[in-house]
Design a protein around this motif. Structure first.
Motif, PDB file in Angstrom:
ATOM      1  N   GLY A 263       0.809  -1.209   0.000  1.00  0.00           N
ATOM      2  CA  GLY A 263       0.000   0.000   0.000  1.00  0.00           C
ATOM      3  C   GLY A 263       0.843   1.260   0.000  1.00  0.00           C
ATOM      4  O   GLY A 263       0.577   2.216  -0.744  1.00  0.00           O
ATOM      5  N   LEU A 264       1.893   1.277   0.820  1.00  0.00           N
ATOM      6  CA  LEU A 264       2.797   2.432   0.858  1.00  0.00           C
ATOM      7  C   LEU A 264       3.530   2.597  -0.470  1.00  0.00           C
ATOM      8  O   LEU A 264       3.705   3.718  -0.966  1.00  0.00           O
ATOM      9  CB  LEU A 264       3.799   2.263   2.003  1.00  0.00           C
ATOM     10  N   TYR A 265       3.975   1.494  -1.039  1.00  0.00           N
ATOM     11  CA  TYR A 265       4.640   1.544  -2.347  1.00  0.00           C
ATOM     12  C   TYR A 265       3.725   2.193  -3.384  1.00  0.00           C
ATOM     13  O   TYR A 265       4.178   3.007  -4.208  1.00  0.00           O
ATOM     14  CB  TYR A 265       5.009   0.125  -2.781  1.00  0.00           C
ATOM     15  N   SER A 266       2.454   1.858  -3.351  1.00  0.00           N
ATOM     16  CA  SER A 266       1.505   2.375  -4.331  1.00  0.00           C
ATOM     17  C   SER A 266       1.368   3.891  -4.240  1.00  0.00           C
ATOM     18  O   SER A 266       1.217   4.568  -5.261  1.00  0.00           O
ATOM     19  CB  SER A 266       0.125   1.722  -4.120  1.00  0.00           C
ATOM     20  N   VAL A 267       1.398   4.433  -3.020  1.00  0.00           N
ATOM     21  CA  VAL A 267       1.294   5.890  -2.848  1.00  0.00           C
ATOM     22  C   VAL A 267       2.497   6.586  -3.482  1.00  0.00           C
ATOM     23  O   VAL A 267       2.354   7.583  -4.200  1.00  0.00           O
ATOM     24  CB  VAL A 267       1.178   6.245  -1.352  1.00  0.00           C
ATOM     25  N   PHE A 268       3.706   6.085  -3.227  1.00  0.00           N
ATOM     26  CA  PHE A 268       4.909   6.671  -3.837  1.00  0.00           C
ATOM     27  C   PHE A 268       4.866   6.553  -5.364  1.00  0.00           C
ATOM     28  O   PHE A 268       5.261   7.476  -6.082  1.00  0.00           O
ATOM     29  CB  PHE A 268       6.169   5.993  -3.290  1.00  0.00           C
ATOM     30  N   TYR A 269       4.397   5.428  -5.851  1.00  0.00           N
ATOM     31  CA  TYR A 269       4.272   5.201  -7.292  1.00  0.00           C
ATOM     32  C   TYR A 269       3.314   6.221  -7.904  1.00  0.00           C
ATOM     33  O   TYR A 269       3.571   6.768  -8.986  1.00  0.00           O
ATOM     34  CB  TYR A 269       3.761   3.776  -7.516  1.00  0.00           C
ATOM     35  N   ALA A 270       2.220   6.496  -7.190  1.00  0.00           N
ATOM     36  CA  ALA A 270       1.218   7.443  -7.680  1.00  0.00           C
ATOM     37  C   ALA A 270       1.786   8.857  -7.777  1.00  0.00           C
ATOM     38  O   ALA A 270       1.537   9.577  -8.755  1.00  0.00           O
ATOM     39  CB  ALA A 270      -0.006   7.429  -6.759  1.00  0.00           C
ATOM     40  N   VAL A 271       2.532   9.272  -6.771  1.00  0.00           N
ATOM     41  CA  VAL A 271       3.130  10.616  -6.776  1.00  0.00           C
ATOM     42  C   VAL A 271       4.127  10.740  -7.929  1.00  0.00           C
ATOM     43  O   VAL A 271       4.126  11.739  -8.670  1.00  0.00           O
ATOM     44  CB  VAL A 271       3.814  10.911  -5.427  1.00  0.00           C
ATOM     45  N   ALA A 272       4.969   9.721  -8.108  1.00  0.00           N
ATOM     46  CA  ALA A 272       5.983   9.758  -9.164  1.00  0.00           C
ATOM     47  C   ALA A 272       5.340   9.888 -10.543  1.00  0.00           C
ATOM     48  O   ALA A 272       5.767  10.709 -11.372  1.00  0.00           O
ATOM     49  CB  ALA A 272       6.855   8.507  -9.097  1.00  0.00           C
ATOM     50  N   LEU A 273       4.292   9.103 -10.802  1.00  0.00           N
ATOM     51  CA  LEU A 273       3.674   9.128 -12.128  1.00  0.00           C
ATOM     52  C   LEU A 273       2.842  10.387 -12.360  1.00  0.00           C
ATOM     53  O   LEU A 273       2.714  10.839 -13.496  1.00  0.00           O
ATOM     54  CB  LEU A 273       2.810   7.883 -12.323  1.00  0.00           C
ATOM     55  N   SER A 274       2.285  10.965 -11.306  1.00  0.00           N
ATOM     56  CA  SER A 274       1.588  12.247 -11.466  1.00  0.00           C
ATOM     57  C   SER A 274       2.563  13.329 -11.921  1.00  0.00           C
ATOM     58  O   SER A 274       2.239  14.160 -12.781  1.00  0.00           O
ATOM     59  CB  SER A 274       0.924  12.657 -10.143  1.00  0.00           C
ATOM     60  N   ILE A 275       3.761  13.309 -11.359  1.00  0.00           N
ATOM     61  CA  ILE A 275       4.784  14.279 -11.752  1.00  0.00           C
ATOM     62  C   ILE A 275       5.253  14.007 -13.180  1.00  0.00           C
ATOM     63  O   ILE A 275       5.492  14.942 -13.962  1.00  0.00           O
ATOM     64  CB  ILE A 275       5.954  14.247 -10.754  1.00  0.00           C
ATOM     65  N   VAL A 276       5.384  12.734 -13.553  1.00  0.00           N
ATOM     66  CA  VAL A 276       5.730  12.399 -14.936  1.00  0.00           C
ATOM     67  C   VAL A 276       4.668  12.946 -15.888  1.00  0.00           C
ATOM     68  O   VAL A 276       4.987  13.491 -16.956  1.00  0.00           O
ATOM     69  CB  VAL A 276       5.868  10.866 -15.103  1.00  0.00           C
ATOM     70  N   GLY A 277       3.402  12.826 -15.509  1.00  0.00           N
ATOM     71  CA  GLY A 277       2.318  13.374 -16.330  1.00  0.00           C
ATOM     72  C   GLY A 277       2.414  14.885 -16.469  1.00  0.00           C
ATOM     73  O   GLY A 277       2.149  15.441 -17.547  1.00  0.00           O
ATOM     74  N   MET A 278       2.806  15.576 -15.400  1.00  0.00           N
ATOM     75  CA  MET A 278       2.991  17.021 -15.459  1.00  0.00           C
ATOM     76  C   MET A 278       4.136  17.385 -16.399  1.00  0.00           C
ATOM     77  O   MET A 278       4.062  18.372 -17.136  1.00  0.00           O
ATOM     78  CB  MET A 278       3.263  17.559 -14.047  1.00  0.00           C
ATOM     79  N   CYS A 279       5.204  16.584 -16.367  1.00  0.00           N
ATOM     80  CA  CYS A 279       6.318  16.816 -17.287  1.00  0.00           C
ATOM     81  C   CYS A 279       5.876  16.647 -18.737  1.00  0.00           C
ATOM     82  O   CYS A 279       6.276  17.417 -19.627  1.00  0.00           O
ATOM     83  CB  CYS A 279       7.467  15.861 -16.978  1.00  0.00           C
ATOM     84  N   ALA A 280       5.031  15.642 -18.972  1.00  0.00           N
ATOM     85  CA  ALA A 280       4.501  15.430 -20.323  1.00  0.00           C
ATOM     86  C   ALA A 280       3.653  16.625 -20.763  1.00  0.00           C
ATOM     87  O   ALA A 280       3.669  17.022 -21.936  1.00  0.00           O
ATOM     88  CB  ALA A 280       3.661  14.152 -20.364  1.00  0.00           C
ATOM     89  N   PHE A 281       2.948  17.234 -19.825  1.00  0.00           N
ATOM     90  CA  PHE A 281       2.128  18.415 -20.127  1.00  0.00           C
ATOM     91  C   PHE A 281       2.994  19.573 -20.624  1.00  0.00           C
ATOM     92  O   PHE A 281       2.593  20.328 -21.524  1.00  0.00           O
ATOM     93  CB  PHE A 281       1.365  18.827 -18.861  1.00  0.00           C
ATOM     94  N   ILE A 282       4.185  19.716 -20.051  1.00  0.00           N
ATOM     95  CA  ILE A 282       5.100  20.787 -20.443  1.00  0.00           C
ATOM     96  C   ILE A 282       5.813  20.453 -21.749  1.00  0.00           C
ATOM     97  O   ILE A 282       5.927  21.298 -22.659  1.00  0.00           O
ATOM     98  CB  ILE A 282       6.139  21.053 -19.337  1.00  0.00           C
ATOM     99  N   LEU A 283       6.291  19.226 -21.867  1.00  0.00           N
ATOM    100  CA  LEU A 283       7.102  18.848 -23.021  1.00  0.00           C
ATOM    101  C   LEU A 283       6.267  18.491 -24.251  1.00  0.00           C
ATOM    102  O   LEU A 283       6.741  18.634 -25.382  1.00  0.00           O
ATOM    103  CB  LEU A 283       8.000  17.652 -22.652  1.00  0.00           C
ATOM    104  N   LEU A 284       5.040  18.033 -24.053  1.00  0.00           N
ATOM    105  CA  LEU A 284       4.154  17.650 -25.167  1.00  0.00           C
ATOM    106  C   LEU A 284       2.801  18.339 -24.998  1.00  0.00           C
ATOM    107  O   LEU A 284       1.771  17.693 -24.769  1.00  0.00           O
ATOM    108  CB  LEU A 284       3.976  16.125 -25.190  1.00  0.00           C
ATOM    109  N   PRO A 285       2.769  19.655 -25.094  1.00  0.00           N
ATOM    110  CA  PRO A 285       1.532  20.403 -24.797  1.00  0.00           C
ATOM    111  C   PRO A 285       0.399  20.150 -25.783  1.00  0.00           C
ATOM    112  O   PRO A 285      -0.763  20.374 -25.452  1.00  0.00           O
ATOM    113  CB  PRO A 285       1.990  21.868 -24.858  1.00  0.00           C
ATOM    114  N   ASN A 286       0.707  19.704 -26.972  1.00  0.00           N
ATOM    115  CA  ASN A 286      -0.333  19.510 -27.990  1.00  0.00           C
ATOM    116  C   ASN A 286      -0.647  18.034 -28.234  1.00  0.00           C
ATOM    117  O   ASN A 286      -1.057  17.649 -29.334  1.00  0.00           O
ATOM    118  CB  ASN A 286       0.098  20.168 -29.308  1.00  0.00           C
ATOM    119  N   LEU A 287      -0.463  17.226 -27.203  1.00  0.00           N
ATOM    120  CA  LEU A 287      -0.723  15.792 -27.326  1.00  0.00           C
ATOM    121  C   LEU A 287      -2.212  15.569 -27.607  1.00  0.00           C
ATOM    122  O   LEU A 287      -3.081  16.035 -26.861  1.00  0.00           O
ATOM    123  CB  LEU A 287      -0.316  15.082 -26.031  1.00  0.00           C
ATOM    124  N   GLY A 288      -2.493  14.849 -28.679  1.00  0.00           N
ATOM    125  CA  GLY A 288      -3.881  14.649 -29.077  1.00  0.00           C
ATOM    126  C   GLY A 288      -4.680  13.819 -28.088  1.00  0.00           C
ATOM    127  O   GLY A 288      -5.816  14.151 -27.747  1.00  0.00           O
TER     128      GLY A 288
END
Length: 479
Positions: A263-288
């Motif tokens: 359960g604890l691992y899952s929380v850390f995994y969730a935070v990491a991937l949310s930040i990855v998604g934010m990076c994708a928002f900056i680097l790929l702003p026009n993603l279809g």
């Protein structure tokens, strides 16, 4: 993709096929096929539990939510983590002593065969929908990487999972889970996350570049957070694919500690991937299509070799969750329906052979549903709405309230399931209301019918339950 990344992926798929073949030699009994012999220690058990929680919907879905809503996308998988931690803290001590393979089998021991049948049907529908989410995810990955049409991509991804699941059962799933957990952890935490941060100029630059809303923990909306709580916190506590993994532990202490750790691992995994998604928002702003945020970003920023490993980690998450869910569904159908109602004299060899045929049929059905729905988060919401709304109430109340009657539990599941499907048609499959109505219906029916049952009748039922053929005497005090 270049040739090096393609080789990495092909080698990974080859390893999974080999493991499926090896798993066949380890299957000597029904318990080996369904529960890997119940021999897993803490570290291997944590890996298996984490692998079944962190599926394709969790990996790609969280990245999608991070792209659309920012850091608040972490609530999705975090609720799953909190749910399995709650399972370890509050439920394992109630179920650890029972020699059962499924949730519905436990409900059958408590409330009789009728409740076992209806709960098996409802839970099998849930697990089938979980498989659908993973097949959709695999199809999207293959579609983005190789440019193949989406429908054939789904069929190919689902076919690989079917192969090793049919061959070795839970032993093959366990062996692949351990590998997939390692690959998944390296791919997300040690490659994808740091490369994403570096490419946007660091965490500070990232949070200065995204919209203000993306920095807020509640940007996704309190209604969505509450929906995730209802769906995934409750759902993970009564999830058959999770329970089947829990029962692979060698003892109750391992069950409890590994559930909390996963359960604890899952929380850390969730935070990491949310930040990855934010990076994708900056680097790929026009993603279809934001559903492809993870794979599109990986293709954009990762060097050859590492790209193949990260994409293998995505496939790991998808395949681990898909194999566990389809195996859980087949166990429910074989163990709680076919064996109970159609062929009570099945031996271990019959059960293993029947399970393999059921897995094949469910695999084909899941691919058909995947082609129909084609949306990961919608399919997962439907799955957990059915499970949480219909099964959570009778299971948990039945474990903690001795007076609950068989009839009350049986009609609670039926009434909740009907209400959920009707409200899906009225409010749509993305609405939170079906699960809320389902939970309240379950509570009203189970409490009302139990209280309306005369005390003398209750005592009679209780004495019958103690002598119920399936009940394990040493644990009858739990009820």
């Amino acid at each position: 993709m270049n040739i090096l990344d393609t080789i990495v992926l092909l080698l990974y798929f080859g390893v999974l096929v080999i493991i499926g073949i090896v798993g066949v030699n380890k299957v000597k009994s029904k318990k080996d096929f369904l529960l890997a012999g119940s021999r897993l220690g803490y570290f291997t058990h944590v890996g298996c539990l984490a692998a079944v929680i962190i599926g394709g919907a969790a990996t790609m879905g969280t990245t999608t939510l991070g792209y659309n809503y920012g850091i608040s996308g972490f609530w999705f998988v975090s609720m799953m983590g909190l749910g399995i931690a709650a399972l370890g803290l509050f439920v394992v001590n109630k179920i650890g002593g029972y020699e059962v393979f499924t949730i519905s089998q436990l409900l059958g021991k408590r409330f009789g065969e009728g409740t076992q049948l209806i709960s098996a049907i409802v839970t099998a529908i849930y697990t089938l929908m979980v498989v659908v989410t993973q097949v959709i995810g695999m199809g999207n990955v293959i579609h983005v990487l190789l440019g193949w049409p989406l429908i054939p991509s789904m069929a190919i991804g689902g076919g690989i999972v079917l192969f090793y699941t049919i061959l070795g059962g839970m032993w093959s799933i366990t062996l692949t889970d351990i590998i997939q957990f390692v690959v998944m952890t390296i791919g997300v935490f040690f490659i994808m996350f740091p490369y994403s941060i570096v490419n946007v100029g660091g965490l500070s630059a990232l949070f200065h570049s995204v919209p203000t809303g993306h920095q807020e923990l509640t940007n996704i909306g309190w209604d969505r957070i509450f929906q995730y709580f209802l769906l995934y916190f409750f759902g993970l506590i009564v999830s058959q694919d999770i329970w089947q993994r829990v029962f692979t532990a060698k003892n109750q202490k391992v069950m409890k500690s590994s559930a909390i750790s996963a359960g604890l691992y899952s929380v850390f995994y969730a935070v990491a991937l949310s930040i990855v998604g934010m990076c994708a928002f900056i680097l790929l702003p026009n993603l279809g299509d934001s559903q492809s945020a993870f794979t599109s970003l990986a293709l954009e920023i990762l060097p050859p070799g590492l790209l193949g490993l990260v994409l293998a980690s995505v496939c790991s998450a998808l395949m681990s969750n898909a194999s566990g869910a389809i195996f859980a569904s087949s166990t429910l159908i074989t163990n709680d329906i076919i064996k109970v109602y159609f062929n009570k004299d099945m031996n271990d060899k019959d059960i293993i052979r029947t399970s393999r045929f059921v897995i094949l049929g469910l695999g084909v059905l899941s691919i058909i549903f995947s082609i129909w729905i084609q949306n990961i988060l919608v399919a997962l919401d439907m799955a957990y709405a059915i499970l949480s709304g219909a099964i959570f109430v009778p299971l948990i109340i039945g474990l903690y309230w001795k007076r609950v009657t068989s009839q009350a539990a049986f009609y609670s599941i039926i009434a909740s399931t009907l209400v959920i499907f009707v409200t899906f048609m009225i409010y749509g499959i993305t609405s939170t209301l079906p699960i809320i109505y389902g939970l309240f219906t379950g509570i009203i029916v189970i409490v009302g019918l139990t209280l309306l049952t005369p005390v003398d009748k209750y005592k009679f039922n209780k004495s019958k339950t103690k002598n119920y053929p399936g009940m394990i005497e040493k644990n009858s005090s739990n009820y």
